[in-house]
Design a protein around this motif. Sequence first.
Motif, PDB file in Angstrom:
ATOM      1  N   ILE A   1       0.866  -1.191   0.000  1.00  0.00           N
ATOM      2  CA  ILE A   1       0.000   0.000   0.000  1.00  0.00           C
ATOM      3  C   ILE A   1       0.887   1.220   0.000  1.00  0.00           C
ATOM      4  O   ILE A   1       1.777   1.367   0.842  1.00  0.00           O
ATOM      5  CB  ILE A   1      -0.910   0.014   1.243  1.00  0.00           C
ATOM      6  CG1 ILE A   1      -1.779  -1.242   1.240  1.00  0.00           C
ATOM      7  CG2 ILE A   1      -1.746   1.277   1.289  1.00  0.00           C
ATOM      8  CD1 ILE A   1      -2.618  -1.411   2.476  1.00  0.00           C
ATOM      9  N   ASP A   2       0.650   2.102  -0.956  1.00  0.00           N
ATOM     10  CA  ASP A   2       1.429   3.327  -1.067  1.00  0.00           C
ATOM     11  C   ASP A   2       0.670   4.429  -0.333  1.00  0.00           C
ATOM     12  O   ASP A   2      -0.412   4.822  -0.738  1.00  0.00           O
ATOM     13  CB  ASP A   2       1.629   3.674  -2.548  1.00  0.00           C
ATOM     14  CG  ASP A   2       2.594   4.831  -2.722  1.00  0.00           C
ATOM     15  OD1 ASP A   2       3.372   5.090  -1.767  1.00  0.00           O
ATOM     16  OD2 ASP A   2       2.577   5.449  -3.796  1.00  0.00           O
ATOM     17  N   TYR A   3       1.240   4.915   0.732  1.00  0.00           N
ATOM     18  CA  TYR A   3       0.605   5.981   1.517  1.00  0.00           C
ATOM     19  C   TYR A   3       1.072   7.336   1.001  1.00  0.00           C
ATOM     20  O   TYR A   3       2.233   7.523   0.665  1.00  0.00           O
ATOM     21  CB  TYR A   3       0.964   5.834   2.996  1.00  0.00           C
ATOM     22  CG  TYR A   3       0.357   4.618   3.653  1.00  0.00           C
ATOM     23  CD1 TYR A   3      -0.964   4.611   4.034  1.00  0.00           C
ATOM     24  CD2 TYR A   3       1.106   3.471   3.866  1.00  0.00           C
ATOM     25  CE1 TYR A   3      -1.537   3.506   4.623  1.00  0.00           C
ATOM     26  CE2 TYR A   3       0.556   2.351   4.466  1.00  0.00           C
ATOM     27  CZ  TYR A   3      -0.758   2.404   4.844  1.00  0.00           C
ATOM     28  OH  TYR A   3      -1.326   1.292   5.432  1.00  0.00           O
ATOM     29  N   GLU A   4       0.152   8.261   0.964  1.00  0.00           N
ATOM     30  CA  GLU A   4       0.487   9.627   0.565  1.00  0.00           C
ATOM     31  C   GLU A   4       0.230  10.553   1.740  1.00  0.00           C
ATOM     32  O   GLU A   4      -0.680  10.347   2.529  1.00  0.00           O
ATOM     33  CB  GLU A   4      -0.386  10.052  -0.625  1.00  0.00           C
ATOM     34  CG  GLU A   4      -0.124   9.242  -1.856  1.00  0.00           C
ATOM     35  CD  GLU A   4      -1.016   9.709  -3.007  1.00  0.00           C
ATOM     36  OE1 GLU A   4      -1.648  10.764  -2.893  1.00  0.00           O
ATOM     37  OE2 GLU A   4      -1.032   8.988  -4.021  1.00  0.00           O
ATOM     38  N   GLU A   5       1.045  11.603   1.834  1.00  0.00           N
ATOM     39  CA  GLU A   5       0.873  12.573   2.905  1.00  0.00           C
ATOM     40  C   GLU A   5      -0.297  13.503   2.578  1.00  0.00           C
ATOM     41  O   GLU A   5      -0.440  13.960   1.455  1.00  0.00           O
ATOM     42  CB  GLU A   5       2.133  13.400   3.079  1.00  0.00           C
ATOM     43  CG  GLU A   5       3.270  12.599   3.670  1.00  0.00           C
ATOM     44  CD  GLU A   5       4.464  13.497   3.976  1.00  0.00           C
ATOM     45  OE1 GLU A   5       4.275  14.705   4.209  1.00  0.00           O
ATOM     46  OE2 GLU A   5       5.582  12.953   3.965  1.00  0.00           O
ATOM     47  N   VAL A   6      -1.087  13.775   3.567  1.00  0.00           N
ATOM     48  CA  VAL A   6      -2.216  14.705   3.426  1.00  0.00           C
ATOM     49  C   VAL A   6      -1.875  15.966   4.186  1.00  0.00           C
ATOM     50  O   VAL A   6      -1.514  15.906   5.354  1.00  0.00           O
ATOM     51  CB  VAL A   6      -3.515  14.074   3.965  1.00  0.00           C
ATOM     52  CG1 VAL A   6      -4.686  15.049   3.829  1.00  0.00           C
ATOM     53  CG2 VAL A   6      -3.790  12.768   3.265  1.00  0.00           C
TER      54      VAL A   6
END
Length: 87
Positions: free
Chosen positions: A81-86
């Motif tokens: 799972i590729d997490y992105e910063e919010v």
Amino acid sequence: MEEASINGFFKTIIYMIGFYYVIKFLARIFLPILLQKAVNKVQDNFDKHQNQDPFNQQNNQDSQIPKKENPKPTKQVGEYIDYEEVE
């Protein structure tokens, strides 16, 4: 009750120093002989085992070939799972 005397103390120190030098002298004489015997014994055991191994290796070469017919499947732990910063 007896008291410790200075003469007895010095006599004990002299005996301890003399015992140390006697042990040191005897070790210089006998330790190399004992070590040489130990090295020879280990070397003889090593040579004896080396002489036995070639006969056993020739008979066991066929049984030591690794089998690659059924490779072991790799375990899948889960998805990546590729997490992105919010912000």
